[in-house]
Design an enzyme around this catalytic site. Sequence first.
Site, short mmCIF file in Angstrom:
data_model
loop_
_atom_site.label_atom_id
_atom_site.label_comp_id
_atom_site.label_asym_id
_atom_site.label_seq_id
_atom_site.Cartn_x
_atom_site.Cartn_y
_atom_site.Cartn_z
N HIS A 1 1.52 4.53 -2.89
CA HIS A 1 2.37 6.29 -2.75
C HIS A 1 3.34 6.72 -2.78
O HIS A 1 3.64 7.86 -4.56
CB HIS A 1 1.71 6.62 -1.35
CG HIS A 1 0.07 6.27 -0.87
ND1 HIS A 1 -0.52 6.80 -1.09
CD2 HIS A 1 0.52 5.03 0.75
CE1 HIS A 1 -1.64 6.07 -0.60
NE2 HIS A 1 -1.44 6.36 0.58
N HIS B 1 1.30 -1.13 0.31
CA HIS B 1 -0.15 0.12 0.05
C HIS B 1 1.10 1.44 -0.08
O HIS B 1 0.99 1.87 -0.88
CB HIS B 1 -1.10 -0.15 1.38
CG HIS B 1 -1.59 0.66 1.43
ND1 HIS B 1 -3.29 0.96 1.16
CD2 HIS B 1 -1.25 2.10 1.96
CE1 HIS B 1 -3.48 2.26 1.50
NE2 HIS B 1 -2.57 2.98 1.98
N GLU B 2 1.66 1.32 0.95
CA GLU B 2 2.54 2.21 0.92
C GLU B 2 3.66 2.84 -0.57
O GLU B 2 3.79 4.02 -0.50
CB GLU B 2 3.36 2.49 2.42
CG GLU B 2 2.44 2.31 3.78
CD GLU B 2 1.30 3.46 3.89
OE1 GLU B 2 1.44 4.44 3.20
OE2 GLU B 2 1.08 3.79 4.24
ZN ZN Z 1 -3.00 4.83 2.23
#
Ligand code: ZN
Length: 628
Positions: A505, A501-502
């Site tokens: 980003h 998830h990170e």
């Molecule tokens: Zn996030």
Amino acid sequence: MTEDDGNDKKMEGSNSKKLKLVTFTGAAGLLGLAVSYAIFAFKSHKEKSKKKGLPGCDTVCVNLSAREILELADEIISKSTRVHENVALVPLNKLSYENVVLPLAELEARQLSLIQCCVFPKMLSPQDSVRKASAEAEQKIDAHVLACRKREDVYRVIKIYAAKGESISPEAKCYLQCLVRDFEHNGLNLTATKREEVERLRNEIDELSLRYVQNLNEDSSCLFFTEHELAGLPLEFLQSLDKTQNKEYKLTLESSHVAAILELCKIAKTRKTVAMAYGKRCGDSNIPVLQKLVQSRHRLARLLGYAHFGDYALDHRMSKTSTRVIRFLEDISSSLTDLAIREFSILKDLKRKEEGELPFGVEDLLYYIKRVEELQFDLDFGDIRQYFPVSLVLSGIFKICQDLFGIKIEEVSEIDVWYYDVRAFAVFDSGSGKLLGYFYLDMFTREGKFSHSCVVGLQNNALFSNGACQIPVALLITQFSKDGGGEAVPLGFSEVVNLFHEFGHVVQHICNRASFARFSGLRFDPDFREIPSQLLENWCYDSFTLKLISGYRQDITKPLVDEVCKTLKRWRYSFSALKSLQEILYCLFDQKIYSDDDVDFHQLIRSLHPKGYQWWKEQTLPHVSHVL
Ligand SMILES: [Zn+2]
Ligand SMILES: *[C@@H]1O[C@H](CO)[C@@H](O)[C@H](O)[C@H]1NC(C)=O
Ligand SMILES: *[C@@H]1O[C@H](CO)[C@@H](O)[C@H](O)[C@H]1NC(C)=O
């Protein structure tokens, strides 16, 4: 991530659940601050201290001393003041894109990274003195930025230029609108009396939000239970608790304690006591605070020309209006209701089998979900962890992202970092070989380090009018552990998902090619920000990719077996309607109190109570308000 009142945050890619209670007040809005500035002011520092920065990117300095940070903050402020002065002094009959918008846009693009270099050490520096200087610098810069956004002279120039309606690029136009909005959200187009009221309300809102969180942070309520009352909890959990003289265990209302009880404790009465206490936590003090906060926010929004705070907060988000958000939430919630009722009946059946005919309460939800999952899925998460050594997962994620996005990731060595185990990587376009950006990786927990996973934009992509461009630099912070011997502990499955998830980003930050720093990196509509990362989480549940990122600790050529991969995928969707509905109800509660006057919280909770949810009671109210 908690949604604030419209400012972007420094930590844009944060894991939403973990950050619910963390508020970023004051200077924390940095990435959103419309300040900015220039490289040259900073060159002097670099020469003095012979820093080794990222190749081709000398604006990002990550290991400044306390003194350097404070000096840089002063330089940032004086440069920004000069640029604002110049814009303010442009004669009204000579206003142009080049002398009004461009200087502000380029200031913002250039100063963003300098500001971040002053501010991020507060979260990560191993030295107390540096963290302190960083916090001080943040405060100063914050105050400066706010003062800039209240400058009537600059606002007037921008507003008059905007009214000319010159033909400029769509991105520039959007930037101009943001500039105007920043000023007007501070009441710059209102009469003096109303502007004072805006200021007063903003201060009041800050105070109330702070008090709300402080009340929760300072809450020291605790409960005492005998060993029998805590049946079902693992020994190491019990050993971690304080004990009273008469051998009772002391339980706090911290989420780790509460979650353990609600999931594992076999004694229904204990679960109920804890669930109720947690639900009511700070209710007496915080409900009045929340009521007042909602009123002040509505008043502020109305002064600024919005119908209510909901519309004000949504003005710079994709969804735009509260009506649309509420309709969206109600639509999903009604399409989930049937499934939720079916899921719920599975839980009720198991409870009936185990405890007989007793009403199902809010305290039973997590416990029975966990029990049913244990029966339905043969997953040993302790064993699964042995398949995720950090370095293997990391190189697997790199591999997947390289293929998926056409990028190449290479480690950069011999550069400055703030802690010895921090690493840095360069990202290239695999077709053209062009350098796209960099990211730092600060993976392991240590004393004094910020305690959540998130991505911080250290520098944003930007194109300048002289043709120069500035590449993005991201910082990924995770909370992995090392064992006593300094070896990285393999990742739990949820940590793997979180890393994916990170990392989404990071990719997003580096691949966003917007030419204004205001829109590049992670600085786009906040309600879009989580989407690329959430999408990437899907790769963690696919057998092919799971095998790419796993390998048994003792023999990394052996990835997770098919059966486990498939079970993980089924497990992902277990009780998904009940789990999602709970989140949706929180969102609806939030939207509704901010889109109507004088909402009676208790009444609202009752009306949100969906069919078939006997356990969804009024007592969950303070529980709900905790996540606002
Ligand atoms: Zn996030
Ligand atoms: C200030 O600007 C906002 C947004 O452009 C507008 O809705 C409002 O009517 C303006 N107020 C005044 C007093 O001009
Ligand atoms: C960061 O800079 C300090 C001096 O300010 C130095 O002592 C330290 O070793 C540097 N840290 C790293 C990891 O290079």
